[in-house]
Design a protein around this motif. Structure first.
Motif, PDB file in Angstrom:
ATOM      1  N   UNK A 279       0.829  -1.207   0.000  1.00 22.05           N
ATOM      2  CA  UNK A 279       0.000   0.000   0.000  1.00 22.05           C
ATOM      3  C   UNK A 279       0.857   1.249   0.000  1.00 22.05           C
ATOM      4  N   UNK A 280       2.076   1.158   0.571  1.00 21.81           N
ATOM      5  CA  UNK A 280       2.934   2.337   0.554  1.00 21.81           C
ATOM      6  C   UNK A 280       3.488   2.587  -0.838  1.00 21.81           C
ATOM      7  N   UNK A 281       3.816   1.506  -1.563  1.00 18.46           N
ATOM      8  CA  UNK A 281       4.250   1.691  -2.943  1.00 18.46           C
ATOM      9  C   UNK A 281       3.098   2.250  -3.779  1.00 18.46           C
ATOM     10  N   UNK A 282       1.860   1.852  -3.436  1.00 18.90           N
ATOM     11  CA  UNK A 282       0.693   2.336  -4.175  1.00 18.90           C
ATOM     12  C   UNK A 282       0.362   3.771  -3.821  1.00 18.90           C
ATOM     13  N   UNK A 283       0.332   4.075  -2.521  1.00 17.88           N
ATOM     14  CA  UNK A 283      -0.073   5.400  -2.064  1.00 17.88           C
ATOM     15  C   UNK A 283       1.066   6.419  -2.068  1.00 17.88           C
ATOM     16  N   UNK A 284       2.305   5.923  -2.089  1.00 18.33           N
ATOM     17  CA  UNK A 284       3.450   6.801  -1.875  1.00 18.33           C
ATOM     18  C   UNK A 284       3.468   8.053  -2.731  1.00 18.33           C
ATOM     19  N   UNK A 285       3.304   7.881  -4.045  1.00 20.62           N
ATOM     20  CA  UNK A 285       3.385   9.035  -4.944  1.00 20.62           C
ATOM     21  C   UNK A 285       2.251  10.021  -4.686  1.00 20.62           C
ATOM     22  N   UNK A 286       1.021   9.515  -4.554  1.00 25.48           N
ATOM     23  CA  UNK A 286      -0.114  10.423  -4.336  1.00 25.48           C
ATOM     24  C   UNK A 286      -0.049  11.083  -2.965  1.00 25.48           C
ATOM     25  N   UNK A 287       0.432  10.360  -1.936  1.00 27.32           N
ATOM     26  CA  UNK A 287       0.596  10.960  -0.606  1.00 27.32           C
ATOM     27  C   UNK A 287       1.619  12.086  -0.659  1.00 27.32           C
ATOM     28  N   UNK A 288       2.744  11.842  -1.339  1.00 34.10           N
ATOM     29  CA  UNK A 288       3.775  12.882  -1.449  1.00 34.10           C
ATOM     30  C   UNK A 288       3.242  14.105  -2.199  1.00 34.10           C
ATOM     31  N   UNK A 289       2.474  13.900  -3.263  1.00 39.23           N
ATOM     32  CA  UNK A 289       1.905  15.022  -4.009  1.00 39.23           C
ATOM     33  C   UNK A 289       0.927  15.816  -3.149  1.00 39.23           C
ATOM     34  N   UNK A 290       0.106  15.099  -2.359  1.00 37.64           N
ATOM     35  CA  UNK A 290      -0.886  15.769  -1.519  1.00 37.64           C
ATOM     36  C   UNK A 290      -0.243  16.485  -0.329  1.00 37.64           C
ATOM     37  N   UNK A 291       0.634  15.769   0.370  1.00 41.81           N
ATOM     38  CA  UNK A 291       1.157  16.270   1.645  1.00 41.81           C
ATOM     39  C   UNK A 291       2.237  17.330   1.471  1.00 41.81           C
ATOM     40  N   UNK A 292       3.057  17.211   0.406  1.00 39.57           N
ATOM     41  CA  UNK A 292       4.199  18.109   0.250  1.00 39.57           C
ATOM     42  C   UNK A 292       4.020  19.120  -0.881  1.00 39.57           C
ATOM     43  N   UNK A 293       2.854  19.108  -1.553  1.00 45.33           N
ATOM     44  CA  UNK A 293       2.572  20.007  -2.676  1.00 45.33           C
ATOM     45  C   UNK A 293       3.645  19.894  -3.754  1.00 45.33           C
ATOM     46  N   UNK A 294       3.944  18.647  -4.128  1.00 49.35           N
ATOM     47  CA  UNK A 294       4.960  18.391  -5.147  1.00 49.35           C
ATOM     48  C   UNK A 294       4.301  18.089  -6.493  1.00 49.35           C
ATOM     49  N   UNK A 462      -4.514  -1.759  -2.312  1.00 48.64           N
ATOM     50  CA  UNK A 462      -4.684  -0.505  -3.058  1.00 48.64           C
ATOM     51  C   UNK A 462      -6.119   0.018  -3.052  1.00 48.64           C
ATOM     52  N   UNK A 463      -7.102  -0.899  -3.213  1.00 55.95           N
ATOM     53  CA  UNK A 463      -8.494  -0.455  -3.310  1.00 55.95           C
ATOM     54  C   UNK A 463      -9.005   0.079  -1.972  1.00 55.95           C
TER      55      UNK A 463
END
Length: 531
Positions: A279-294, A462-463
């Motif tokens: 789940x971290x490999x799945x969520x990692x990119x979207x979490x980073x985009x949301x949390x860090x404004x990347x 992931x779901x």
């Protein structure tokens, strides 16, 4: 291919420690070459899943901005769903044929075709998200061959070799999971736009290169299974019959009873372990985009570097497993060095920040996208680089963005690295203990169930976690996963005595070797006394 085979065979030429009638030196070398091919196949199947995981959300968002994150969860889950459905069928097919060659050749061909489709989605003018879903499903179907691969490794190794072989299969799987995002990060310089292979139709960019990389490796893997390269050698049954003095393979199974409670527990905990890692490999990119404004590129690069460091840590962990298991039982190392570290890593993801993340509304996102489109068409004189991508936590689709404290970069890094340390230790020893519990019997069915549990975790992970993250935020997401791992540690500690396994066959081999050594010494003394 002949060169590779000769190099690997020469590597094993001086390592045959067995002087019995079960196999010749040449057969020993060919047997180990076939096992090396299985290692590579297992690595490729894991890579096929993970190499696109960090890039699948920005790629999907680029192809179809209306798809949404919940659909991304279905795209990621399609791969393990296909694997779960077809693992038993491919296992049955290989048992029916008495060989894994044809199932492997067919599945590798499907893998190459599906990866090609994934990288060519811009050729389709409509329903692109569904074409992506179908391509990922077929990649999953092809990766159903992992159960057949694991079964072959058990059948192609002696009892004394099995721990090493099972550990290497686990290493191949783990490296496939962690190397994939690193490869995705390495191709980020191709950029979001890349360049056209076929003008206005087929593009080579940081998303499609990953798929073509899969195609390249699958062609090599396909060639390794051709008859002139790959020869199957199943020695486990021969060894068991020799040790027990019986004439048929079925008679050897009766001497070892399977502890079904322990094996079913390990199957369940395999689900928990892979669920939490993936789940971290799945969520990692979207979490980073949301949390860090990347931006998409920044998030993919960051996750790639982070998981590359994780890959190095994984290799270090595998080096440490054997020394640790000499001092402590495999079960204890699995509990405290595997599951407990995974639990600590997930706890680290609970938000530490003192304020909510930077937010963005759907209208602001659309305005920026329109401005970028106008700029690229030349109707806007503003420098396109100054506009940038829309970044931030989407407050309308994720209302918690406005209220919940954000995750900080430091805790994200710490949690990832601690979890990466625990996962390879836990997975390797879990599968090693599982194989030992089964003894010398054919393990295809049980390995299919074990593979199915991992596939199910990669479907639901992931779901479910994407739904929880989108609706409730990181506190609920990582709170749930932390509780799962803590309960697993408690349960493993409670049943740890039943996981300390020393198969009867191993004792027999060791005793036989010891008796043979004593006999040689006695004969030597007699010869000296006669002289």
């Amino acid at each position: 291919m002949d060169y590779i085979k000769k190099k690997l065979n020469s590597r094993e030429a001086s390592k045959n420690p067995f002087k019995d009638n079960l196999e010749s030196d040449e057969e020993y070398k060919e047997r180990w070459f076939s096992i090396y091919v299985i290692y590579f196949t297992t690595f490729l199947m894991s890579l096929g899943f993970s190499i696109v995981v960090t890039g699948v959300w920005p790629y999907l968002d680029k192809l179809d901005p209306t798809a949404g994150k919940p659909f991304m969860g279905y795209v990621v889950g399609a791969n393990p769903f296909g694997q779960m459905l077809f693992s038993p069928l491919l296992g049955w097919w290989s048992n029916k044929l008495g060989s894994i060659r044809m199932p492997l050749l067919v599945t590798l061909a499907v893998f190459a075709i599906a990866s090609s489709v994934y990288s060519s989605l811009e050729l389709f003018t409509s329903y692109r998200k569904y074409w992506m879903l179908g391509a990922r499903f077929l990649v999953g179907v092809s990766s159903g061959n992992v159960a057949a691969c694991s079964s072959y490794v058990s059948a192609a190794t002696r009892v004394s070799e099995r721990r090493k072989a099972v550990s290497m299969v686990s290493l191949a799987q783990v490296l496939g999971f962690v190397v994939g995002p690193a490869v995705q990060a390495a191709v980020v310089p191709f950029g979001d736009e890349g360049f056209w292979l076929i003008q206005d139709r087929l593009r080579l960019n940081m998303y499609t290169v990953a798929g073509w990389f899969n195609v390249f490796l699958s062609v090599i893997n396909f060639c390794l299974f051709l008859p002139m390269v790959f020869n199957e050698h199943k020695i486990a049954a021969k060894e068991a019959m020799m040790l027990q003095g019986v004439k048929t393979e079925k008679e050897t199974w009766k001497s070892v009873k399977v502890d079904k409670a322990a094996t079913l527990t390990l199957i369940l905990l395999n689900f928990v372990l892979i669920f939490n890692f993936m789940i971290m490999e799945t969520l990692g990119t979207s979490v980073a985009m949301d949390q860090f404004a990347w931006t998409k590129g920044q998030a993919i690069s960051f996750m790639g570097v982070l998981l590359s460091v994780g890959a190095l840590l994984t290799c270090a962990c595998f080096v440490m497993i054997n020394p640790l298991c000499k001092r402590f039982s495999e079960a204890q190392v699995m509990i405290w060095g595997g599951f407990l570290l995974m639990a600590i890593g997930r706890i680290c993801y609970l938000p530490w920040g003192s304020a909510p993340p930077t937010t963005i509304t759907d209208m602001e996102k659309l305005d920026i996208l329109k401005e970028l489109q106008m700029c690229k068409l030349g109707t806007n004189t503003t420098n396109c680089d100054l506009i940038g991508e829309p970044v931030g936590c989407p407050v309308q689709s994720q209302p918690w963005c406005a209220d919940e404290n954000k995750i900080v970069v430091a805790q994200f890094v710490i949690g990832s690295l601690i979890g990466t340390l625990g996962f390879p230790v836990g997975l390797t020893l879990l599968q090693t203990i599982f194989s030992k519990l089964l003894g010398s019997r054919p393990q295809g069915t049980w390995m299919g169930i074990m593979t199915g549990s991992g596939s199910l975790s990669r479907i639901l992970g992931p779901v479910l976690m994407m739904q929880i993250y989108t609706s409730y935020g990181p506190s609920w997401t990582f709170g749930v996963t932390s509780c799962m791992l803590i309960l697993s540690v408690v349960w493993l500690y409670y049943i740890s005595d039943s996981l300390v396994v020393e198969p009867k066959e191993t004792k027999d081999v060791e005793m036989e070797a010891l008796n043979e050594e004593k006999s040689e010494k006695i004969d030597e003394k007699l010869d000296n006394s006669i002289k």
